[in-house]
Motif scaffolding. Sequence first.
Motif, PDB file in Angstrom:
ATOM      1  N   UNK A   1       0.838  -1.187   0.000  1.00 28.02           N
ATOM      2  CA  UNK A   1       0.000   0.000   0.000  1.00 28.02           C
ATOM      3  C   UNK A   1       0.873   1.237   0.000  1.00 28.02           C
ATOM      4  N   UNK A   2       0.390   2.269  -0.659  1.00 30.71           N
ATOM      5  CA  UNK A   2       1.117   3.529  -0.659  1.00 30.71           C
ATOM      6  C   UNK A   2       0.167   4.678  -0.948  1.00 30.71           C
ATOM      7  N   UNK A   3       0.616   5.871  -0.595  1.00 28.10           N
ATOM      8  CA  UNK A   3      -0.157   7.092  -0.812  1.00 28.10           C
ATOM      9  C   UNK A   3       0.604   7.973  -1.792  1.00 28.10           C
ATOM     10  N   UNK A   4      -0.103   8.523  -2.759  1.00 29.44           N
ATOM     11  CA  UNK A   4       0.491   9.494  -3.675  1.00 29.44           C
ATOM     12  C   UNK A   4      -0.139  10.841  -3.341  1.00 29.44           C
ATOM     13  N   UNK A   5       0.704  11.783  -2.979  1.00 29.99           N
ATOM     14  CA  UNK A   5       0.258  13.114  -2.599  1.00 29.99           C
ATOM     15  C   UNK A   5       0.988  14.110  -3.497  1.00 29.99           C
ATOM     16  N   UNK A   6       0.492  14.265  -4.726  1.00 22.60           N
ATOM     17  CA  UNK A   6       1.131  15.115  -5.734  1.00 22.60           C
ATOM     18  C   UNK A   6       0.096  16.017  -6.379  1.00 22.60           C
ATOM     19  N   UNK A   7       0.399  17.304  -6.518  1.00 20.27           N
ATOM     20  CA  UNK A   7      -0.555  18.236  -7.130  1.00 20.27           C
ATOM     21  C   UNK A   7      -0.731  17.988  -8.630  1.00 20.27           C
ATOM     22  N   UNK A   8      -1.957  18.210  -9.092  1.00 16.43           N
ATOM     23  CA  UNK A   8      -2.313  17.973 -10.496  1.00 16.43           C
ATOM     24  C   UNK A   8      -2.860  19.258 -11.109  1.00 16.43           C
ATOM     25  N   UNK A   9      -2.436  19.501 -12.349  1.00 18.12           N
ATOM     26  CA  UNK A   9      -2.979  20.637 -13.114  1.00 18.12           C
ATOM     27  C   UNK A   9      -3.153  20.213 -14.561  1.00 18.12           C
ATOM     28  N   UNK A  10      -3.904  21.026 -15.315  1.00 20.20           N
ATOM     29  CA  UNK A  10      -4.071  20.749 -16.736  1.00 20.20           C
ATOM     30  C   UNK A  10      -2.738  20.974 -17.447  1.00 20.20           C
ATOM     31  N   UNK A  11      -2.451  20.096 -18.397  1.00 17.87           N
ATOM     32  CA  UNK A  11      -1.219  20.228 -19.176  1.00 17.87           C
ATOM     33  C   UNK A  11      -1.269  21.557 -19.934  1.00 17.87           C
ATOM     34  N   UNK A  12      -0.191  22.366 -19.870  1.00 17.96           N
ATOM     35  CA  UNK A  12      -0.237  23.688 -20.500  1.00 17.96           C
ATOM     36  C   UNK A  12      -0.390  23.663 -22.021  1.00 17.96           C
ATOM     37  N   UNK A  13       0.056  22.606 -22.680  1.00 17.62           N
ATOM     38  CA  UNK A  13       0.007  22.577 -24.143  1.00 17.62           C
ATOM     39  C   UNK A  13      -0.905  21.492 -24.703  1.00 17.62           C
ATOM     40  N   UNK A  14      -1.137  20.428 -23.936  1.00 16.39           N
ATOM     41  CA  UNK A  14      -1.896  19.276 -24.416  1.00 16.39           C
ATOM     42  C   UNK A  14      -3.293  19.291 -23.792  1.00 16.39           C
ATOM     43  N   UNK A  15      -4.234  19.958 -24.463  1.00 14.02           N
ATOM     44  CA  UNK A  15      -5.598  20.078 -23.929  1.00 14.02           C
ATOM     45  C   UNK A  15      -6.212  18.716 -23.635  1.00 14.02           C
ATOM     46  N   UNK A  16      -6.909  18.635 -22.519  1.00 17.98           N
ATOM     47  CA  UNK A  16      -7.593  17.402 -22.153  1.00 17.98           C
ATOM     48  C   UNK A  16      -6.758  16.450 -21.337  1.00 17.98           C
ATOM     49  N   UNK A  17      -5.485  16.765 -21.121  1.00 20.65           N
ATOM     50  CA  UNK A  17      -4.656  15.900 -20.280  1.00 20.65           C
ATOM     51  C   UNK A  17      -4.176  16.682 -19.068  1.00 20.65           C
ATOM     52  N   UNK A  18      -3.816  15.944 -18.059  1.00 19.20           N
ATOM     53  CA  UNK A  18      -3.387  16.525 -16.794  1.00 19.20           C
ATOM     54  C   UNK A  18      -1.950  16.092 -16.513  1.00 19.20           C
ATOM     55  N   UNK A  19      -1.264  16.854 -15.660  1.00 21.89           N
ATOM     56  CA  UNK A  19       0.116  16.530 -15.292  1.00 21.89           C
ATOM     57  C   UNK A  19       0.337  16.815 -13.814  1.00 21.89           C
ATOM     58  N   UNK A  20       1.352  16.154 -13.273  1.00 17.49           N
ATOM     59  CA  UNK A  20       1.825  16.466 -11.928  1.00 17.49           C
ATOM     60  C   UNK A  20       2.642  17.753 -12.048  1.00 17.49           C
ATOM     61  N   UNK A  29      -4.153  10.218  -3.525  1.00 15.68           N
ATOM     62  CA  UNK A  29      -4.697   8.924  -3.927  1.00 15.68           C
ATOM     63  C   UNK A  29      -4.019   7.840  -3.107  1.00 15.68           C
ATOM     64  N   UNK A  30      -4.819   6.974  -2.511  1.00 19.42           N
ATOM     65  CA  UNK A  30      -4.304   5.809  -1.800  1.00 19.42           C
ATOM     66  C   UNK A  30      -4.400   4.609  -2.731  1.00 19.42           C
ATOM     67  N   UNK A  31      -3.344   3.801  -2.768  1.00 17.85           N
ATOM     68  CA  UNK A  31      -3.332   2.602  -3.612  1.00 17.85           C
ATOM     69  C   UNK A  31      -2.975   1.395  -2.756  1.00 17.85           C
ATOM     70  N   UNK A  32      -3.785   0.363  -2.858  1.00 20.80           N
ATOM     71  CA  UNK A  32      -3.512  -0.900  -2.170  1.00 20.80           C
ATOM     72  C   UNK A  32      -3.456  -1.999  -3.227  1.00 20.80           C
ATOM     73  N   UNK A  33      -2.301  -2.642  -3.357  1.00 16.30           N
ATOM     74  CA  UNK A  33      -2.170  -3.741  -4.307  1.00 16.30           C
ATOM     75  C   UNK A  33      -2.781  -4.984  -3.655  1.00 16.30           C
ATOM     76  N   UNK A  34      -3.839  -5.505  -4.263  1.00 14.44           N
ATOM     77  CA  UNK A  34      -4.551  -6.655  -3.723  1.00 14.44           C
ATOM     78  C   UNK A  34      -3.930  -7.971  -4.178  1.00 14.44           C
ATOM     79  N   UNK A  35      -3.473  -8.006  -5.439  1.00 14.64           N
ATOM     80  CA  UNK A  35      -2.827  -9.198  -5.994  1.00 14.64           C
ATOM     81  C   UNK A  35      -1.807  -8.772  -7.034  1.00 14.64           C
TER      82      UNK A  35
END
Length: 141
Positions: A1-20, A29-35
């Motif tokens: 299990x791990x936590x990702x704590x990173x800010x997200x914004x819209x990509x400045x040049x690629x409309x419709x995508x986001x970036x850290x 976002x919390x992630x738990x690997x089940x298998x």
Amino acid sequence: SFMIDEPIMEHPADNGTMVINRKGKPSQTSCEVLEGFGRYSWAKFQIFTGRTHQIRVHMKFAGHPIVCDPLYGDGQPFFLSSVKRNFRLSKFQEEERPLINRLALHSSSLQFRDDNGKEYLLEAPLPKDLKAGLQQLRKLK
């Protein structure tokens, strides 16, 4: 299990995508690997913020893009031949059909409280294609 704590914004040049990006909005976002299945994992996510494409962006950042993700991964379908040794088509098939041919992400539950304080829990069963992919991975493990 791990936590990702990173800010997200819209990509400045690629409309419709986001970036850290440090200028982005806080995102957790919390992630738990089940298998684990070698190159693939079955994971459970919990989001604490509601950013566009949050799970997809955070998993790309972690180096584990979601299967079949055309924006943040390779977008390639999931074929049984990619995990099964000595895979052969049946004599009735001309070409292999993918087990999963869409973003392999599913919201299994949503919980919220309305304006009057009443709690709601909505649950959805796993779709057929994700269930089939998971069954094959478990069988080959």
